[in-house]
Scaffold this active site. Structure first.
Site, mmCIF file in Angstrom:
data_model
loop_
_atom_site.group_PDB
_atom_site.id
_atom_site.type_symbol
_atom_site.label_atom_id
_atom_site.label_comp_id
_atom_site.label_asym_id
_atom_site.label_seq_id
_atom_site.Cartn_x
_atom_site.Cartn_y
_atom_site.Cartn_z
ATOM 1 N N LYS A 5 0.866 -1.181 0.000
ATOM 2 C CA LYS A 5 0.000 0.000 0.000
ATOM 3 C C LYS A 5 0.902 1.230 0.000
ATOM 4 O O LYS A 5 1.763 1.366 0.869
ATOM 5 C CB LYS A 5 -0.896 0.030 1.240
ATOM 6 C CG LYS A 5 -2.112 -0.870 1.124
ATOM 7 C CD LYS A 5 -3.061 -0.637 2.298
ATOM 8 C CE LYS A 5 -4.295 -1.519 2.191
ATOM 9 N NZ LYS A 5 -5.163 -1.420 3.383
ATOM 10 N N HIS A 64 -8.773 0.456 13.328
ATOM 11 C CA HIS A 64 -8.494 1.619 12.487
ATOM 12 C C HIS A 64 -9.723 2.510 12.273
ATOM 13 O O HIS A 64 -9.564 3.710 12.060
ATOM 14 C CB HIS A 64 -7.923 1.182 11.135
ATOM 15 C CG HIS A 64 -6.465 0.810 11.213
ATOM 16 N ND1 HIS A 64 -6.007 -0.270 11.944
ATOM 17 C CD2 HIS A 64 -5.361 1.371 10.668
ATOM 18 C CE1 HIS A 64 -4.689 -0.345 11.832
ATOM 19 N NE2 HIS A 64 -4.274 0.633 11.067
ATOM 20 N N GLU A 117 0.636 -1.970 16.492
ATOM 21 C CA GLU A 117 0.329 -2.721 15.260
ATOM 22 C C GLU A 117 0.725 -4.196 15.417
ATOM 23 O O GLU A 117 0.116 -5.073 14.825
ATOM 24 C CB GLU A 117 1.027 -2.096 14.047
ATOM 25 C CG GLU A 117 0.540 -0.691 13.694
ATOM 26 C CD GLU A 117 -0.722 -0.650 12.823
ATOM 27 O OE1 GLU A 117 -1.301 -1.714 12.537
ATOM 28 O OE2 GLU A 117 -1.130 0.471 12.434
ATOM 29 N N HIS A 141 -0.599 7.694 15.141
ATOM 30 C CA HIS A 141 -1.465 6.706 14.481
ATOM 31 C C HIS A 141 -1.516 5.397 15.286
ATOM 32 O O HIS A 141 -2.595 4.857 15.542
ATOM 33 C CB HIS A 141 -0.953 6.457 13.062
ATOM 34 C CG HIS A 141 -1.683 5.361 12.346
ATOM 35 N ND1 HIS A 141 -2.986 5.494 11.924
ATOM 36 C CD2 HIS A 141 -1.303 4.099 12.009
ATOM 37 C CE1 HIS A 141 -3.376 4.361 11.342
ATOM 38 N NE2 HIS A 141 -2.374 3.508 11.384
ATOM 39 N N LYS A 145 0.905 -10.790 8.591
ATOM 40 C CA LYS A 145 0.494 -9.863 7.535
ATOM 41 C C LYS A 145 0.743 -10.460 6.153
ATOM 42 O O LYS A 145 -0.091 -10.340 5.248
ATOM 43 C CB LYS A 145 1.207 -8.517 7.680
ATOM 44 C CG LYS A 145 0.812 -7.581 6.546
ATOM 45 C CD LYS A 145 0.985 -6.132 6.863
ATOM 46 C CE LYS A 145 0.375 -5.291 5.731
ATOM 47 N NZ LYS A 145 0.506 -3.874 5.949
#
Ligand code: GLY
Length: 364
Positions: A141, A247, A183, A265, A225
């Protein structure tokens, strides 16, 4: 050392994780150089902290650095134009690979530049923040921020290789390390209860940077992932969407704090995961014991575990309105990542906005 394959057929690549890798990257990068030269996109802080070590380990290859200003402002139309122009002046060709050497901003920006320059060239990710190592450097991404919101313009463009040196993050301040840890924790919550239990025992060692613990945590999160990305590269099959656990709530918290350093974040994702579990418990999907365990772990490692911890006092209606600016909405509705328990996340497209607003009005 761990080598984790991302099985994407013609676009397959490896993620190599090894302590000290930045100081001996030359052997891995040799085949990506042209005429002994590597174009390295980085930022001023990363280059000052790690550039010398990286160059010394290139085994005679020449690094030509393009040094961007540190911070989100570089991840913009202006930053992209500036970077693409510099790449073209340096004569980058379609078969070349640039090196994205930095945190999430550099990885996203350089990856997007690689997706569009000469209609696409290759790139290698060398992430230097914990958050980029365990999340944004893997999966292709790429994006910039625009006036309408964060990451709204970008492309799926897979790197050719990812080199992760856990020791590269030694100089990160502890708040950034904890934000990256969020994360890692998210992967455990999605589908790995065994990893969650391991983190309950070893999370503090991971955050403290103990080598074996840090490497194991990074490798486990990246392997999780890689598996999801291999199954649903473009987030069209409902599988990759699971990586958005925390998220949607987190996006609202970031919006409520002005997307500023008041709430990083990763911190928003941490609080968002706690809210997703509390909401799941309220809906009778998971036990309140599981939701309590999630919150307790976040508190123990110093991450926000709810609205108050995140410094957010906005109303439920305001937070839901902020969620609706998230690019993940489909036909005007937001899919929520909820959980039937720790390690059992799923996508729920049936959630009504009013129910979320009412939950947030009562949430702590
Ligand atoms: N950060 C979520 C994803 O890469 O899909």
């Amino acid at each position: 050392m761990s080598v984790i394959p991302v099985a994407l057929g013609a676009r397959a690549y490896d993620v190599v994780i090894e302590d000290g890798l930045i100081g001996r990257a030359g052997e891995r990068l040799f085949s990506f150089a042209r005429d002994g030269r590597l174009i390295v996109v980085t930022d001023a802080n990363v280059w000052a902290a790690l550039g010398e070590r990286f160059v010394a380990g290139l085994g005679g290859l020449d690094a030509v650095p393009i040094v961007m200003a540190p911070g989100e402002a570089s991840k913009s139309w202006v930053g992209l134009a500036n970077l693409v122009d510099q790449l073209l002046v340096l004569g980058i060709e379609r078969n070349d690979h640039l090196i994205a050497f930095g945190g999430g901003v550099i990885g996203d920006l350089a990856g997007f530049a690689a997706a569009i320059v000469n209609r696409g060239c290759g790139y290698v990710q060398v992430p230097t923040s914990l958050l980029a190592q365990v999340d944004s450097s893997v999966g292709g991404k790429t994006a910039i921020n625009v006036a309408a919101g964060k990451n709204l313009v970008g492309a799926f463009h897979q790197p050719a290789l990812v080199l992760i040196d856990p020791a590269a993050t030694a100089s990160l301040d502890p708040r950034h390390v904890r934000a990256g840890y969020a994360e890692i924790f998210k992967y455990a919550l999605i589908e790995d209860v065994g990893f969650f239990e391991w983190l309950e025992a070893h999370g503090s060692a991971v955050i403290a940077g103990e080598t074996a613990a840090r490497e194991h945590a990074i490798a486990t999160a990246v392997a999780g992932k890689a598996k999801v990305v291999a199954e649903d590269e473009r987030e069209t099959k409902g599988r990759r969407a699971l990586l958005n656990l925390g998220h949607t709530f987190g996006h609202a918290l970031e919006a409520a704090t002005g997307f500023s350093d008041a709430l990083f974040h990763g911190e928003a994702v941490a609080a968002g995961c706690a809210l997703a579990f509390d909401f799941s418990a309220q809906r009778g999907l998971c036990s309140s014991e599981d939701a309590g365990r999630v919150r307790a772990h976040l508190v123990r490692v110093g991450l926000p575990a709810g609205l108050r911890d995140a410094g957010v006092s906005a109303s439920g209606a305001e937070l839901v309105a902020a969620m609706m600016t998230d690019k993940k909405k489909e036909g005007g509705r937001l899919p929520f990542i909820l959980a039937r328990g720790i390690g059992a996340a799923f996508v729920d497209k049936s959630v009504e906005r009013a129910e979320v607003a009412e939950f947030l009005d009562r949430a702590g």
